[in-house]
Design an enzyme around this catalytic site. Sequence first.
Site, PDB file in Angstrom:
ATOM      1  N   THR A 121       0.808  -1.224   0.000  1.00 52.66           N
ATOM      2  CA  THR A 121       0.000   0.000   0.000  1.00 52.66           C
ATOM      3  C   THR A 121       0.842   1.274   0.000  1.00 52.66           C
ATOM      4  OG1 THR A 121      -0.121  -0.064   2.426  1.00 52.66           O
ATOM      5  CG2 THR A 121      -1.881  -1.192   1.202  1.00 52.66           C
ATOM      6  N   GLU A 122       2.136   1.149  -0.248  1.00 50.96           N
ATOM      7  CA  GLU A 122       3.021   2.312  -0.138  1.00 50.96           C
ATOM      8  C   GLU A 122       2.557   3.506  -0.969  1.00 50.96           C
ATOM      9  OE1 GLU A 122       5.724  -1.059   1.111  1.00 50.96           O
ATOM     10  OE2 GLU A 122       3.976  -0.774  -0.164  1.00 50.96           O
ATOM     11  N   LEU A 123       2.159   3.261  -2.210  1.00 48.19           N
ATOM     12  CA  LEU A 123       1.816   4.379  -3.087  1.00 48.19           C
ATOM     13  C   LEU A 123       0.563   5.115  -2.625  1.00 48.19           C
ATOM     14  CD1 LEU A 123       2.628   3.080  -6.688  1.00 48.19           C
ATOM     15  CD2 LEU A 123       4.105   4.203  -5.004  1.00 48.19           C
ATOM     16  N   VAL A 125       0.127   6.301   0.218  1.00 45.34           N
ATOM     17  CA  VAL A 125       0.562   7.440   1.037  1.00 45.34           C
ATOM     18  C   VAL A 125       1.760   8.135   0.385  1.00 45.34           C
ATOM     19  CG1 VAL A 125      -0.355   6.612   3.216  1.00 45.34           C
ATOM     20  CG2 VAL A 125       1.930   5.893   2.519  1.00 45.34           C
TER      21      VAL A 125
END
Length: 242
Positions: A121-123, A125
């Site tokens: 889910t990095e992208l 944030v």
Amino acid sequence: MLTTENRGDVAVLRIEHGRVGALDVELLDALTEAVTATDRAVVVTGSGSSFSAGVDLRRVLDGGRPYTEELLAALSRTFRAVFDHPRPTVAAVNGHAIAGGCVLALACDLRLMSGGRMGLTELAVGVPFPTSALEIVRHALGPRAGRVLLGAQAGDREQALALGMVDELTEPGGLLPRAVALATEQASRSPASYRLAKAQLHRPANAAIEATTGGDAAVLAGWTSDDTRSRIGAALAALARR
């Protein structure tokens, strides 16, 4: 923070760090030390409802650029220590494996899952991927890597299996015994042959990682930009309202 239990030829590393096993420099250093110090096969698992919910974003905001630079180096050390451990490695994903926690699981040779949600889910944030993380994801997921990474979503265990993020689903009570059994089976094979085969399989990923000898300057810039810090702050505020 991290407990180690030796079960025959297998070292079980259990993350017990706060409520969700968030990755900070201290935990990452402990993981790196534990993996590099053992000549056994390794099972990595978590506690409670989480395997690891990823990087401690509050520490990133509070620590600013100096802490973030230290964190990125620690992440790469840990991911590569697990990825390149010469003996078998198994992730026993007992609960949520999000962002960096998902990469940690993907760095293992085999992955079992009993519950929770899993995803990169990095992208969501605005956090860019360090080269080591991206190449490990590419190695583990092959043609599905782009879909999982760019989608920036977490799915349940059935979705994780369908996308190749895990190899097998188990019930919670059977997760650790099954993981230890698989690690023991793998460890019974010729250590020298296993080490060589693993090195050969990992050669493209490691070559790409080592090609960034100047460091991930663009990644650090992305992590410390005003836009990313604003997005992290908004994500933390949204979590606090739940």
